[in-house]
Design a protein around this motif. Structure first.
Motif, PDB file in Angstrom:
ATOM      1  N   TYR A 143       0.848  -1.202   0.000  1.00  0.00           N
ATOM      2  CA  TYR A 143       0.000   0.000   0.000  1.00  0.00           C
ATOM      3  C   TYR A 143       0.879   1.246   0.000  1.00  0.00           C
ATOM      4  N   PRO A 144       0.590   2.185  -0.898  1.00  0.00           N
ATOM      5  CA  PRO A 144       1.441   3.377  -1.031  1.00  0.00           C
ATOM      6  C   PRO A 144       1.433   4.240   0.234  1.00  0.00           C
ATOM      7  N   ALA A 145       2.614   4.750   0.595  1.00  0.00           N
ATOM      8  CA  ALA A 145       2.713   5.701   1.708  1.00  0.00           C
ATOM      9  C   ALA A 145       2.720   7.129   1.180  1.00  0.00           C
ATOM     10  N   THR A 146       2.883   7.269  -0.133  1.00  0.00           N
ATOM     11  CA  THR A 146       2.832   8.603  -0.763  1.00  0.00           C
ATOM     12  C   THR A 146       2.146   8.473  -2.118  1.00  0.00           C
ATOM     13  N   GLU A 147       1.740   9.600  -2.634  1.00  0.00           N
ATOM     14  CA  GLU A 147       1.223   9.605  -4.013  1.00  0.00           C
ATOM     15  C   GLU A 147       2.404   9.811  -4.946  1.00  0.00           C
ATOM     16  N   GLY A 148       2.404   9.143  -6.072  1.00  0.00           N
ATOM     17  CA  GLY A 148       3.477   9.357  -7.041  1.00  0.00           C
ATOM     18  C   GLY A 148       3.253  10.643  -7.821  1.00  0.00           C
ATOM     19  N   ILE A 149       4.350  11.207  -8.282  1.00  0.00           N
ATOM     20  CA  ILE A 149       4.239  12.418  -9.123  1.00  0.00           C
ATOM     21  C   ILE A 149       4.406  11.976 -10.579  1.00  0.00           C
ATOM     22  N   ALA A 150       3.504  12.462 -11.435  1.00  0.00           N
ATOM     23  CA  ALA A 150       3.543  12.032 -12.835  1.00  0.00           C
ATOM     24  C   ALA A 150       4.647  12.756 -13.596  1.00  0.00           C
ATOM     25  N   PRO A 151       5.670  12.013 -14.066  1.00  0.00           N
ATOM     26  CA  PRO A 151       6.667  12.673 -14.910  1.00  0.00           C
ATOM     27  C   PRO A 151       6.008  13.096 -16.229  1.00  0.00           C
ATOM     28  N   LYS A 152       6.523  14.177 -16.799  1.00  0.00           N
ATOM     29  CA  LYS A 152       5.961  14.745 -18.030  1.00  0.00           C
ATOM     30  C   LYS A 152       6.020  13.718 -19.174  1.00  0.00           C
ATOM     31  N   ARG A 153       5.004  13.679 -19.968  1.00  0.00           N
ATOM     32  CA  ARG A 153       4.974  12.790 -21.137  1.00  0.00           C
ATOM     33  C   ARG A 153       5.181  13.597 -22.409  1.00  0.00           C
ATOM     34  N   LYS A 154       5.666  12.908 -23.457  1.00  0.00           N
ATOM     35  CA  LYS A 154       5.737  13.528 -24.790  1.00  0.00           C
ATOM     36  C   LYS A 154       4.316  13.759 -25.282  1.00  0.00           C
ATOM     37  N   GLU A 155       4.119  14.707 -26.117  1.00  0.00           N
ATOM     38  CA  GLU A 155       2.824  14.887 -26.798  1.00  0.00           C
ATOM     39  C   GLU A 155       2.690  13.768 -27.831  1.00  0.00           C
ATOM     40  N   SER A 156       1.475  13.287 -28.037  1.00  0.00           N
ATOM     41  CA  SER A 156       1.306  12.192 -29.002  1.00  0.00           C
ATOM     42  C   SER A 156       1.773  12.614 -30.398  1.00  0.00           C
ATOM     43  N   SER A 157       1.705  13.916 -30.685  1.00  0.00           N
ATOM     44  CA  SER A 157       2.159  14.388 -32.002  1.00  0.00           C
ATOM     45  C   SER A 157       3.659  14.137 -32.203  1.00  0.00           C
ATOM     46  N   GLU A 158       4.387  13.900 -31.094  1.00  0.00           N
ATOM     47  CA  GLU A 158       5.836  13.639 -31.207  1.00  0.00           C
ATOM     48  C   GLU A 158       6.142  12.182 -31.556  1.00  0.00           C
ATOM     49  N   PHE A 159       5.150  11.271 -31.339  1.00  0.00           N
ATOM     50  CA  PHE A 159       5.452   9.863 -31.634  1.00  0.00           C
ATOM     51  C   PHE A 159       4.434   9.194 -32.557  1.00  0.00           C
ATOM     52  N   VAL A 160       3.425   9.918 -32.973  1.00  0.00           N
ATOM     53  CA  VAL A 160       2.437   9.333 -33.889  1.00  0.00           C
ATOM     54  C   VAL A 160       2.702   9.867 -35.298  1.00  0.00           C
ATOM     55  N   PHE A 161       2.900   8.949 -36.223  1.00  0.00           N
ATOM     56  CA  PHE A 161       3.111   9.320 -37.620  1.00  0.00           C
ATOM     57  C   PHE A 161       1.964   8.733 -38.436  1.00  0.00           C
ATOM     58  N   HIS A 162       1.700   9.296 -39.561  1.00  0.00           N
ATOM     59  CA  HIS A 162       0.597   8.806 -40.380  1.00  0.00           C
ATOM     60  C   HIS A 162       1.112   8.298 -41.727  1.00  0.00           C
ATOM     61  N   GLU A 163       0.622   7.154 -42.071  1.00  0.00           N
ATOM     62  CA  GLU A 163       0.912   6.456 -43.339  1.00  0.00           C
ATOM     63  C   GLU A 163       2.339   5.919 -43.413  1.00  0.00           C
ATOM     64  N   LYS A 164       3.367   6.761 -43.230  1.00  0.00           N
ATOM     65  CA  LYS A 164       4.739   6.271 -43.300  1.00  0.00           C
ATOM     66  C   LYS A 164       5.584   6.976 -42.252  1.00  0.00           C
ATOM     67  N   TYR A 165       6.734   6.376 -41.944  1.00  0.00           N
ATOM     68  CA  TYR A 165       7.674   7.042 -41.034  1.00  0.00           C
ATOM     69  C   TYR A 165       8.157   8.318 -41.716  1.00  0.00           C
ATOM     70  N   PRO A 166       8.203   9.409 -40.947  1.00  0.00           N
ATOM     71  CA  PRO A 166       8.620  10.649 -41.610  1.00  0.00           C
ATOM     72  C   PRO A 166      10.054  10.546 -42.132  1.00  0.00           C
ATOM     73  N   GLY A 167      10.223  10.913 -43.355  1.00  0.00           N
ATOM     74  CA  GLY A 167      11.553  10.841 -43.952  1.00  0.00           C
ATOM     75  C   GLY A 167      11.949  12.162 -44.547  1.00  0.00           C
ATOM     76  N   LYS A 168      13.025  12.093 -45.303  1.00  0.00           N
ATOM     77  CA  LYS A 168      13.465  13.313 -45.978  1.00  0.00           C
ATOM     78  C   LYS A 168      12.489  13.643 -47.089  1.00  0.00           C
ATOM     79  N   GLU A 169      12.249  14.915 -47.312  1.00  0.00           N
ATOM     80  CA  GLU A 169      11.316  15.337 -48.373  1.00  0.00           C
ATOM     81  C   GLU A 169      11.878  14.950 -49.748  1.00  0.00           C
TER      82      GLU A 169
END
Ligand SMILES: Cc1cc2nc3c(=O)[nH]c(=O)nc-3n(C[C@H](O)[C@H](O)[C@H](O)COP(=O)(O)O)c2cc1C
Length: 183
Positions: A157-183
């Motif tokens: 049983y927890p004796a303290t509450e945990g602090i949530a470390p900051k997360r990346k925004e989903s826009s930083e790890f979600v790509f659409h259709e293909k992995y982003p590459g060179k133009e």
């Protein structure tokens, strides 16, 4: 408990009360492990529940002094050590099915997440601990060569509450259709 609430609310807990985990609650957590997905339903996971304070003190010696989870290994009333049978997940007739070889890290990871979420839903704390001397833990617990020690978590049983470390925004790890590459 709502699933998204559990996923977002679960925190790594590094301070514990000494109160033991009731046997039926521990059973519920093992049900969560049991129903985790695994490669071809191979269920390579194995769980060692350590309640003996002497063995927990020995386990603590496998963590470096700088590991923030170190005090919790002896402070919590129990430690769950998650292992995986080698050569099972990702294998067919003894041969690795993919170039990735053994999928035991993946499948035990799924089991650990189930355990941590179920623990949280039961009011219990966990912190996944992976940074330790795995060989030493295998020796302390008598784990055979064909089984890999993967990670452990204090459980109580927890004796303290945990602090949530900051997360990346989903826009930083979600790509659409293909992995982003060179133009
Ligand atoms: C594979 C793995 C290994 C980890 N090993 C440690 C560890 O050795 N010591 C520790 O204090 N925390 C460890 N953690 C906990 C992470 O630091 C924690 O999950 C992360 O900072 C996010 O915080 P949260 O769990 O509260 O969301 C580990 C987590 C994972 C998934």
């Amino acid at each position: 408990m709502d699933l998204m609430e559990a996923i977002k609310g679960r925190r790594s807990i590094r301070k514990y009360k000494p109160d033991p985990v009731p046997e039926e609650v521990f059973g519920t957590l093992m049900e969560a492990v049991k129903w985790s997905p695994s490669w071809a339903n191979t269920q390579c996971w194995e769980v060692i529940a350590v309640r003996d304070p002497k063995i927990r003190s020995e386990l603590a010696t496998a963590l470096s002094k700088g590991n923030p989870a170190l005090p919790s290994i002896t402070e919590a009333p129990s430690v769950v050590v998650l292992c995986g049978k080698k050569g099972v997940a990702g294998f067919k007739r003894g041969e690795a099915t993919t170039a990735k070889g053994d999928w035991l890290m993946f499948d035990t990871g799924l089991a650990m997440q189930s355990l941590c979420l179920a623990a949280y839903s039961q009011g219990l704390g966990t912190v996944i601990v992976g940074n330790f001397d795995h060989k030493r833990v295998a020796e302390i617990l008598g784990v055979p060569q064909n089984v890999e020690v993967v990670a452990m978590t204090p459980l109580g049983y927890p004796a303290t509450e945990g602090i949530a470390p900051k997360r990346k925004e989903s826009s930083e790890f979600v790509f659409h259709e293909k992995y982003p590459g060179k133009e």
